[in-house]
Design an enzyme around this catalytic site. Structure first.
Site, PDB file in Angstrom:
ATOM      1  N   MET A  74      40.768  21.306  -4.700  1.00  0.00           N
ATOM      2  CA  MET A  74      39.837  21.719  -5.871  1.00  0.00           C
ATOM      3  C   MET A  74      38.830  22.415  -5.041  1.00  0.00           C
ATOM      4  SD  MET A  74      40.765  20.553  -8.320  1.00  0.00           S
ATOM      5  CE  MET A  74      39.369  20.851  -9.785  1.00  0.00           C
ATOM      6  N   VAL A  87      35.039  16.101  -2.283  1.00  0.00           N
ATOM      7  CA  VAL A  87      35.763  15.343  -1.279  1.00  0.00           C
ATOM      8  C   VAL A  87      36.725  14.189  -2.001  1.00  0.00           C
ATOM      9  CG1 VAL A  87      34.041  15.853   0.493  1.00  0.00           C
ATOM     10  CG2 VAL A  87      33.836  13.687  -0.840  1.00  0.00           C
ATOM     11  N   GLU A 104      38.236  10.977  -3.809  1.00  0.00           N
ATOM     12  CA  GLU A 104      37.483  10.353  -4.896  1.00  0.00           C
ATOM     13  C   GLU A 104      37.270   8.861  -4.408  1.00  0.00           C
ATOM     14  OE1 GLU A 104      36.673  11.594  -7.401  1.00  0.00           O
ATOM     15  OE2 GLU A 104      37.001  10.658  -9.394  1.00  0.00           O
ATOM     16  N   SER A 125      36.287  13.293 -10.917  1.00  0.00           N
ATOM     17  CA  SER A 125      37.054  13.338 -12.198  1.00  0.00           C
ATOM     18  C   SER A 125      36.873  11.641 -12.867  1.00  0.00           C
ATOM     19  CB  SER A 125      38.407  13.488 -12.149  1.00  0.00           C
ATOM     20  OG  SER A 125      39.145  13.462 -10.935  1.00  0.00           O
ATOM     21  N   HIS A 150      32.551  19.432 -13.477  1.00  0.00           N
ATOM     22  CA  HIS A 150      34.011  19.054 -13.540  1.00  0.00           C
ATOM     23  C   HIS A 150      34.909  20.139 -13.817  1.00  0.00           C
ATOM     24  CE1 HIS A 150      37.420  16.234 -15.178  1.00  0.00           C
ATOM     25  NE2 HIS A 150      37.534  16.536 -13.937  1.00  0.00           N
ATOM     26  N   ASN A 172      39.275  13.902 -20.172  1.00  0.00           N
ATOM     27  CA  ASN A 172      40.035  12.917 -19.705  1.00  0.00           C
ATOM     28  C   ASN A 172      40.066  11.737 -20.636  1.00  0.00           C
ATOM     29  OD1 ASN A 172      41.232  14.634 -17.728  1.00  0.00           O
ATOM     30  ND2 ASN A 172      39.614  13.391 -15.981  1.00  0.00           N
TER      31      ASN A 172
HETATM   32  P1  NAD Z   1      42.174  16.768  -1.699  1.00  0.00           P
HETATM   33  O1  NAD Z   1      42.413  15.390  -1.401  1.00  0.00           O
HETATM   34  O2  NAD Z   1      42.845  17.770  -2.163  1.00  0.00           O
HETATM   35  O3  NAD Z   1      40.732  17.416  -1.007  1.00  0.00           O
HETATM   36  C1  NAD Z   1      39.791  16.656  -0.582  1.00  0.00           C
HETATM   37  C2  NAD Z   1      39.257  17.370   0.713  1.00  0.00           C
HETATM   38  O4  NAD Z   1      38.094  16.313   1.062  1.00  0.00           O
HETATM   39  C3  NAD Z   1      40.281  17.100   1.676  1.00  0.00           C
HETATM   40  O5  NAD Z   1      40.350  18.408   2.205  1.00  0.00           O
HETATM   41  C4  NAD Z   1      39.531  16.303   2.812  1.00  0.00           C
HETATM   42  O6  NAD Z   1      39.798  16.709   4.084  1.00  0.00           O
HETATM   43  C5  NAD Z   1      37.962  16.649   2.542  1.00  0.00           C
HETATM   44  N1  NAD Z   1      37.268  15.611   2.738  1.00  0.00           N
HETATM   45  C6  NAD Z   1      37.322  14.169   2.896  1.00  0.00           C
HETATM   46  N2  NAD Z   1      36.339  13.489   3.380  1.00  0.00           N
HETATM   47  C7  NAD Z   1      35.319  14.357   3.751  1.00  0.00           C
HETATM   48  C8  NAD Z   1      34.128  14.571   4.521  1.00  0.00           C
HETATM   49  N3  NAD Z   1      33.374  13.181   4.736  1.00  0.00           N
HETATM   50  N4  NAD Z   1      33.635  15.594   4.721  1.00  0.00           N
HETATM   51  C9  NAD Z   1      34.157  16.852   4.433  1.00  0.00           C
HETATM   52  N5  NAD Z   1      35.344  16.848   3.799  1.00  0.00           N
HETATM   53  C10 NAD Z   1      35.933  15.763   3.365  1.00  0.00           C
HETATM   54  O7  NAD Z   1      41.507  16.192  -3.278  1.00  0.00           O
HETATM   55  P2  NAD Z   1      41.143  17.193  -4.576  1.00  0.00           P
HETATM   56  O8  NAD Z   1      42.270  17.110  -5.463  1.00  0.00           O
HETATM   57  O9  NAD Z   1      40.932  18.693  -4.247  1.00  0.00           O
HETATM   58  O10 NAD Z   1      40.068  16.399  -5.345  1.00  0.00           O
HETATM   59  C11 NAD Z   1      38.737  16.618  -4.870  1.00  0.00           C
HETATM   60  C12 NAD Z   1      37.594  15.875  -5.763  1.00  0.00           C
HETATM   61  O11 NAD Z   1      37.737  16.787  -7.041  1.00  0.00           O
HETATM   62  C13 NAD Z   1      37.992  14.297  -6.233  1.00  0.00           C
HETATM   63  O12 NAD Z   1      36.626  13.937  -6.521  1.00  0.00           O
HETATM   64  C14 NAD Z   1      38.857  14.536  -7.616  1.00  0.00           C
HETATM   65  O13 NAD Z   1      38.704  13.157  -8.252  1.00  0.00           O
HETATM   66  C15 NAD Z   1      38.237  15.746  -8.198  1.00  0.00           C
HETATM   67  N6  NAD Z   1      38.958  16.474  -9.067  1.00  0.00           N
HETATM   68  C16 NAD Z   1      40.310  16.552  -8.783  1.00  0.00           C
HETATM   69  C17 NAD Z   1      41.324  17.284  -9.719  1.00  0.00           C
HETATM   70  C18 NAD Z   1      42.602  17.411  -9.575  1.00  0.00           C
HETATM   71  O14 NAD Z   1      43.204  17.786 -10.525  1.00  0.00           O
HETATM   72  N7  NAD Z   1      43.156  17.288  -8.263  1.00  0.00           N
HETATM   73  C19 NAD Z   1      40.565  17.749 -11.027  1.00  0.00           C
HETATM   74  C20 NAD Z   1      39.121  17.513 -11.263  1.00  0.00           C
HETATM   75  C21 NAD Z   1      38.468  16.858 -10.209  1.00  0.00           C
END
Ligand code: NAD
Length: 731
Positions: free
Chosen positions: A338, A414, A416, A443, A464, A514
């Site tokens: 994301m 970061v 969830e 999310s 979001h 959602n």
């Molecule tokens: P992801 O796991 O692909 O990415 C998360 C990133 O955060 C990773 O690169 C990780 O290294 C980094 N990270 C973790 N801890 C950290 C810290 N302390 N400092 C800096 N970076 C850190 O996850 P994602 O799918 O990109 O989801 C991220 C957020 O977006 C979540 O909250 C998720 O619920 C939300 N989201 C996801 C989707 C989806 O479809 N994947 C849709 C909407 C919202």
């Protein structure tokens, strides 16, 4: 009020300049049409006028017809709205046909006054149908200009001669993407397609138009379809090539639309029937099919949600009245799927981006996502190496929070996990200005809870995004209990900058999108568990206009995510948890290692390359098919009401505060049957009384989740509709 000005120069060339005073973009009103008609009459009657240039006083030519025109034609005709529409459309045809014939002798086809359209910029819908009636179309070399007929995107089709003329100009095959997909072209590509005749430097537009008028011969002013022996390019329906083409087109359109879009079907009929008759009869056929589409409630619902209300939301219909909050520097925390996407769309919008991850290589990987997309754009000719380098240059990939200095907005993406989120919130707030707004892309976690980690909860908000960020048009903005107006304005200004469509909702489990998608997916899986044939479930969904069946959707989003959400929801809701029957199938699938597309195994089977094959035949071993299968409509009603009732409950609970957001959000966020105009649009189409009857019957057979909400019962009793009675329903 004048929409057109008229002037004749010393060489006898009349220039009709379209310039609607009250608008930044020209649109056609009924008064404008009457003016245009009057000026054309004057020019044709004046022997001193040799020819006519039709152009615009604005940077663009025109955006089309004011959609209120159609509503007026309908309303003015009292209890014969179809007659009003048909007559109104035929009047439009008459004006355009007068331009096309331009006073020529019908026998010799001589003596027409040459009429040229000179387009400085964008020409859409009626803004291109008017030029199509002229004898020549010259456009300024303006790469930002878009030319075409996008009507199909809002549930209608080009009904002011655009359909008939483009088909006769290009042939049905070449016209298909222009009409059926609403594809737009810049001037150079429009010329390549044969949609316009010439592209000239912008500062020479009018001079070149005048040169053409003064040098045009009789033959230049006769359209191919007005000449003797005209044949449709590519063949009419009764020729061997034409037969194959039309047969294929009908199948293709039905295959793509599943018959739920009245406009696509009507367009095809207008083209097919029109191709077999003389031009003027074809226009009449076009007008009849156009009227047919406009009389279908789907077209009104689609125009309302996909055009009028979408635009209103993008222009800040629900923006608090506070000063401009345009984002200059955004910090994106977490460079995963994301975060990488959010960094890309921000940099594309000209915003400086600091992309932070826990490790430098993760941050770099996030940035390389933009590099890959930009590379592709350059290869496809959609961007240049210089522009791509400029966009990429806006993104700083780092692990250093100090780089967040000067950011006016943070978007956190970061893991969830509330603890991880709280940690990065504190780290960022130690560096960013006191005035900065902090947004989370969570999310599932309540915004008000996450805001507890912030020193400035009134500046804390949810933004979001949907995945993939660069493709999905909806952004859900979530207000926590303490979120203030400036945070909402900042989020809305950001979404406007990145050219997406916002909805603003209040904080509650799963927010809005959602909250409605999960019951849809669950209803699909529940039916599998009951022994309903998976193919029936999936096809029922598609036949009612859902882009993906619930089983395909859960394969895409993954079953382990479903299991995770189920566990968390159960923990939070305790005895009130409604979906135990669904869990059985979710957990069993996860145990089988069938997590969906990502594990190349789910409700569908996948090949080695991950390409989806048919439905998985192993499902019947665990969930045998019931001896009696439900009726198609029963399955469709279950799938639709699962979503729609949740939308109504979201409105009752004050999560949604505006039905326009509920409808636009549903179509853009998860593809809710666009033909219906959205969940509230659909309820208005079927009527609250019928909705309540259907709910009562479904509730009796399948349980309380289908119980009609009080709002619907009240509306059924009073005969109210969502849009008719409470255009902006406040919960
Ligand atoms: P992801 O796991 O692909 O990415 C998360 C990133 O955060 C990773 O690169 C990780 O290294 C980094 N990270 C973790 N801890 C950290 C810290 N302390 N400092 C800096 N970076 C850190 O996850 P994602 O799918 O990109 O989801 C991220 C957020 O977006 C979540 O909250 C998720 O619920 C939300 N989201 C996801 C989707 C989806 O479809 N994947 C849709 C909407 C919202």
């Amino acid at each position: 009020m004048t929409d057109f000005t008229y002037a004749v120069d010393s060489d006898g060339v009349a220039t009709l300049t379209w310039d609607v005073a009250s608008k930044s973009m020209n649109v056609l009103s009924l008064a404008g049409l009457a003016e245009l008609n009057g000026h054309i009459d004057t020019a044709l009657a004046d022997s001193a006028v040799k020819g006519i240039i039709i152009t615009s006083g604005k940077k663009d030519f025109a955006a089309g017809m004011d959609l209120n025109v159609l509503a007026r034609m309908k309303a003015d005709a009292g209890d014969e709205p179809a007659r009003g529409l048909f007559d109104g459309v035929m009047q439009m045809h008459a004006v355009l046909r007068k331009i096309e014939r331009a006073g020529m002798d019908p026998k010799t086809l001589k003596g027409a006054k040459p009429i040229v359209a000179a387009l400085p910029g964008t020409a859409l819908g009626f803004g291109y149908e008017l030029p199509l009636a002229c004898h020549r179309i010259i456009a300024a070399d303006n790469p930002k200009a878009k030319i075409g007929l996008p009507e199909i995107m809002v549930g209608i089709f080009p009904g002011a001669g655009g359909t008939t003329r483009v088909v006769r100009k290009l042939g049905a095959m070449m016209a298909a993407p222009v009409l059926l997909e609403g594809k737009l072209h810049d001037p150079k590509s429009a010329k390549g397609m044969g949609l316009i005749d010439d592209v000239v430097p912008a500062d020479q537009l009018l001079a070149r138009a005048k040169d053409w008028v003064l040098s045009a011969k009789d033959a230049d002013c006769v359209k191919p379809w007005d000449q003797k022996g005209y044949k449709l390019p590519g063949g009419a329906p009764y020729t061997p090539q034409g037969f194959q083409m039309f047969l294929g087109a009908a199948a293709m359109v039905h295959g793509r639309t599943f018959g739920v879009y009245p406009a696509a079907k009507a367009l095809l009929s207008a083209v097919y029937e029109g191709a077999m008759v003389p031009f003027d009869t074809a226009l009449k056929i076009e007008a009849r099919w156009f009227t047919h589409v406009l009389m279908n409630p789907s077209s009104g619902a689609m125009i309302r949600s996909l055009f009028i209300n979408k635009e209103a939301l993008e222009k800040g219909a629900n923006r608090p009245k506070v000063a401009d909050e345009t984002v200059r520097k955004v910090g994106v925390l977490g460079a995963g799927m994301m975060g990488a996407g959010i960094a890309y769309v921000s940099a594309m919008a000209g915003i400086e981006v600091v992309l932070i991850d826990a490790a430098q290589d993760a941050a770099e990987r996030g940035k390389s996502y933009s590099a890959d997309l930009l590379d592709k754009a350059v290869k496809r000719g959609k961007s240049t190496p210089d522009k791509a380098a400029e966009v990429l240059g806006r993104i700083t990939a780092t692990t250093d929070y100090a780089a967040l200095q000067g950011c006016d907005l943070i978007v956190e993406a970061v893991f969830e996990d509330p603890k991880v989120k709280a940690g990065v919130t504190a780290q960022a707030e130690a560096v960013i200005p006191d005035t900065a707004i902090f947004a989370t892309n969570t999310s599932t976690l309540p915004i008000s809870d996450l805001a507890k980690a912030s020193k400035r909860p009134e500046q804390f908000i949810g933004i979001h995004f949907f995945s993939p960020v660069d493709k999905m048009m909806l952004v859900e903005i979530i207000k926590g209990r303490q979120t203030g107006d400036r945070a909402v304005a900042k989020a809305l200004d950001f979404v406007r900058q990145i050219r997406k469509t916002p909805i603003v909702v209040n904080d509650a489990r799963f927010f809005y999108a959602n909250r409605c998608i999960i019951p849809y997916i669950n209803e699909g899986m529940r039916m599998v568990a009951e022994g309903v044939a998976p193919a029936l479930i999936e096809n029922a969904a598609k036949l009612v206009g859902m882009p993906l069946g619930p089983l395909q959707l859960v394969d895409e989003t993954s079953l382990d995510l479903g299991a995770k959400i189920a566990k968390a929801t159960k923990a939070a809701m305790g005895d009130a948890y409604p979906d135990s029957a669904v869990d059985d199938i979710v957990f069993w699938m996860v145990d089988q290692g069938r997590l969906g597309r990502k594990s190349k195994a789910g409700f569908y089977a996948y090949d080695e390359a991950g390409k989806r094959q048919g439905l998985w035949d192993g499902l019947a071993g665990r969930y045998p098919l019931a001896a009696t299968q439900p009726d198609l409509h029963e399955v469709q009603h279950r799938l639709l009401f699962a979503q729609v009732l949740e939308a109504v409950r979201a409105l009752e609970a004050g999560v949604l505060t505006d039905i326009r957001e509920g409808d636009v959000g549903a179509i853009l966020g998860w593809g809710f049957a666009p033909w219906s105009g959205g969940p509230f649009g659909w309820l208005d189409i079927i009527g609250a009384a019928r909705a309540v009857d259907l709910c009562d019957a479904l509730a009796a057979r399948h349980g309380d989740r289908f119980a009609a909400p009080q709002t619907l019962r009240d509306m059924a009793a009073s005969g109210a509709t969502f849009y008719g009675d409470n255009a902006r329903k406040a919960a």
